[in-house]
Design an enzyme around this catalytic site. Structure first.
Site, short mmCIF file in Angstrom:
data_model
loop_
_atom_site.label_atom_id
_atom_site.label_comp_id
_atom_site.label_asym_id
_atom_site.label_seq_id
_atom_site.Cartn_x
_atom_site.Cartn_y
_atom_site.Cartn_z
N ASP A 35 20.69 81.68 33.05
CA ASP A 35 20.76 82.80 33.99
C ASP A 35 20.71 82.32 35.44
OD1 ASP A 35 18.20 81.95 34.07
OD2 ASP A 35 17.27 83.90 33.68
N HIS A 239 38.18 60.31 44.89
CA HIS A 239 37.28 61.47 44.85
C HIS A 239 36.00 61.16 44.07
CE1 HIS A 239 40.88 64.31 45.77
NE2 HIS A 239 40.37 63.77 46.86
N ASP A 256 32.19 59.81 52.63
CA ASP A 256 33.06 60.91 53.07
C ASP A 256 32.26 62.18 52.87
OD1 ASP A 256 34.96 62.87 53.40
OD2 ASP A 256 36.51 61.85 52.24
N ASP A 267 34.57 67.16 58.37
CA ASP A 267 35.03 66.23 57.34
C ASP A 267 35.13 64.83 57.97
OD1 ASP A 267 36.25 65.02 55.20
OD2 ASP A 267 38.14 66.13 55.35
N HIS A 346 47.35 58.10 49.84
CA HIS A 346 47.18 59.51 50.22
C HIS A 346 47.75 59.75 51.61
CE1 HIS A 346 43.74 58.54 52.87
NE2 HIS A 346 43.25 57.80 51.88
N HIS A 350 44.91 66.47 56.91
CA HIS A 350 45.15 67.84 56.46
C HIS A 350 44.57 68.79 57.48
CE1 HIS A 350 40.88 67.70 55.33
NE2 HIS A 350 41.14 66.51 54.81
N HIS A 357 40.28 71.55 53.08
CA HIS A 357 41.74 71.42 53.09
C HIS A 357 42.23 72.81 53.46
CE1 HIS A 357 41.41 67.85 50.06
NE2 HIS A 357 41.02 67.53 51.29
N GLU A 380 42.76 60.38 58.75
CA GLU A 380 41.95 59.63 57.79
C GLU A 380 42.75 58.58 57.01
OE1 GLU A 380 40.78 61.92 54.28
OE2 GLU A 380 41.49 63.73 55.29
N TYR A 384 42.84 50.63 50.14
CA TYR A 384 42.02 50.51 48.93
C TYR A 384 42.59 49.37 48.09
CZ TYR A 384 41.35 55.17 50.77
OH TYR A 384 41.13 56.23 51.61
N ARG A 401 38.10 53.79 54.43
CA ARG A 401 38.74 54.96 55.05
C ARG A 401 37.94 55.31 56.30
NH1 ARG A 401 39.07 57.86 50.93
NH2 ARG A 401 37.29 59.29 51.04
N GLU A 403 37.67 58.53 59.01
CA GLU A 403 38.17 59.91 59.17
C GLU A 403 37.45 60.65 60.28
OE1 GLU A 403 37.44 62.42 55.70
OE2 GLU A 403 39.00 63.81 56.38
N1 GLY Z 1 36.84 64.96 51.79
C1 GLY Z 1 38.12 65.37 51.44
C2 GLY Z 1 39.11 64.80 52.33
O1 GLY Z 1 38.81 63.96 53.14
O2 GLY Z 1 40.24 65.19 52.30
MN MN Z 2 36.94 63.56 53.96
MN MN Z 3 39.72 64.93 54.84
#
Ligand code: GLY
Ligand code: MN
Ligand code: MN
Length: 433
Positions: A35, A239, A256, A267, A346, A350, A357, A380, A384, A401, A403
């Protein structure tokens, strides 16, 4: 945010829908187990227009309606339920605090919808977002059709509200930029705290706790998305959110994570050595990603295409990988054939807003869209190097990365997440201190 902001948004939307009607439901309270429920987070589109934070609510915007243009269906006050589960605005609060012209109990929605839909040619909704709400709406439309011989007129057009609303959300107004900037500053403080705390032998989840503690202390109710705290080879899982491994001397740590403030996201990604000093290989790759990120930020400005900053990052990364001998061949050709993709798979960013996103089209009539003041996006790039790339072992498991969140301004851009180190010397100095 002052309530006039939401009122202005509703007015702007109503101008676009003319004599149609817009109807949107908010998110459900999601069961977790037994619950117990997940912490509640309203639907971004619904919240953008209403600022109403409770579940079980539906907003109706009916331009020109004599009884009021903004109707809010919501839960009524209930002292017993409120004693257990918390306060409710109730019908009075919906009008007084949230500016509804009329508030009705959510239980009356089915009875009221047919009358609201009668004589409206167009219905704007978030089709497919909450399927059971779509069904409810369709049966109300059928109910109007059923009364056609009594003079009722059912809507003939069903339009996805996203087309209008998401274009509005894409261009951020001053108060939204302020909020995202505040979320960005808070996220930056969390990242700096995580850097100071990190040392060999700590666990990823312990670093996560430090980071998110700073977010919560600063007033953030939750993270904007699950934090990625990825040591060593885990950084090559884009991810990764298990966050359950010990941190090893000599490895990098990629974090991240972003704080959310009043449903606006930040972000940030930073990558740094667990022991505070980059190795030669780590530094060589890091400098390429940093150069790519700075060059990409410089390519964020009004009148430039949204693909340009990605293309800029791709070129710097490809050149860097060729210089290090990790890629062989001609840079132009490697860019053309996406030869860099085993290392960089990637996009460079975004839109950022209420959703991490965020909403808004990236292409218009098959062309990448042109950046405009008020847009906010992330920059970003990353590299890798998993063992699967087949390069020399000394490069393996370097995942980097960097960002930041960038606001497109009239003259160029402003970085909203600047106050967390990203230069090699700055990171090493902070960790040494
Ligand atoms: N944390 C998700 C991205 O950087 O797109
Ligand atoms: Mn991110
Ligand atoms: Mn991002």
């Amino acid at each position: 945010m002052p309530s006039e902001i939401h009122q202005k948004r509703r007015q702007d939307l109503m101008r676009c829908i003319d004599d149609g009607i817009a109807i949107l439901a908010t998110a459900h309270h999601q069961p977790r187990n037994g619950d117990t429920f997940y912490p509640y987070r309203p639907d971004s589109d619904f919240y953008y227009l209403t600022h109403f934070p409770e579940p079980e609510a539906v907003a109706v915007l009916a331009p020109g309606r004599p009884g009021g243009e903004f109707l809010l269906f919501c839960r009524e006050r209930n002292p017993e339920k409120e004693l257990w589960d918390g306060r409710r605005a109730g019908l009075e609060g919906a009008m007084e605090t949230y500016g509804a012209d009329q508030a009705l109990p959510i239980g009356q929605l089915d009875d009221c919808l047919p009358e609201l839909l009668d004589n409206r040619d167009k219905v704007y909704t978030m089709m497919g977002r909450y399927p059971e709400f779509d069904t409810e709406l369709l049966s109300s439309i059928n109910a109007v059709r059923g009364r056609i011989r009594s003079g009722a007129h059912a809507p003939g057009e069903y339009i996805d509200l996203r087309h209008i609303l998401h274009e509005m959300r894409l261009i951020k107004k001053k108060d939204e930029v302020k909020l995202i900037h505040a979320a960005g500053k808070l996220a930056a403080a969390g990242h700096a705290r995580a850097m100071r705390f990190t040392a060999p032998g700590k666990f990823e989840y312990q670093v996560q706790a430090e980071l998110e503690c700073e977010f919560r202390l600063g007033g953030s109710a939750c993270t904007a998305y699950p934090s990625i705290v990825a040591g060593g080879e885990n950084a090559c899982i884009l991810h990764y959110t298990d966050n359950n491994c010990p941190l090893k001397d000599g490895d990098l740590l990629l974090i991240d994570a972003g704080a959310e403030l009043d449903c606006y996201a930040s972000d940030i990604t930073r990558t740094f050595p667990v022991n505070g000093r980059f190795t030669g290989e780590q530094k060589a790759v890091y400098e390429i990603v940093l150069e790519a990120q700075k060059a990409a930020i410089d390519a964020v400005a009004p009148n430039l295409s949204v693909i340009q900053y990605h293309d800029t990052a791709v070129r710097v990364i490809t050149e860097g990988l060729v210089d290090l001998g990790l890629l062989q061949g001609d840079v132009d050709e490697l860019v053309e054939t996406r030869g860099y993709s085993p290392f960089y798979m990637h996009r460079t960013g975004h839109w950022l807003g209420m959703d991490v996103h965020d909403v808004g089209d990236y292409k218009i009539e098959d062309e990448w869209r042109i950046l405009e003041p008020g847009m906010i996006l992330t920059v970003e790039p990353g590299i890798y190097i998993s063992p699967a790339t087949g390069v020399d072992e000394k490069w393996h498991n370097i995942g980097i990365r960097i960002e930041d969140d960038v606001h497109v301004t009239k003259r160029g851009n402003a970085v909203l997440t600047g106050n967390v180190p990203k230069e090699v010397e700055e990171i090493e100095a902070l960790m040494a201190a």
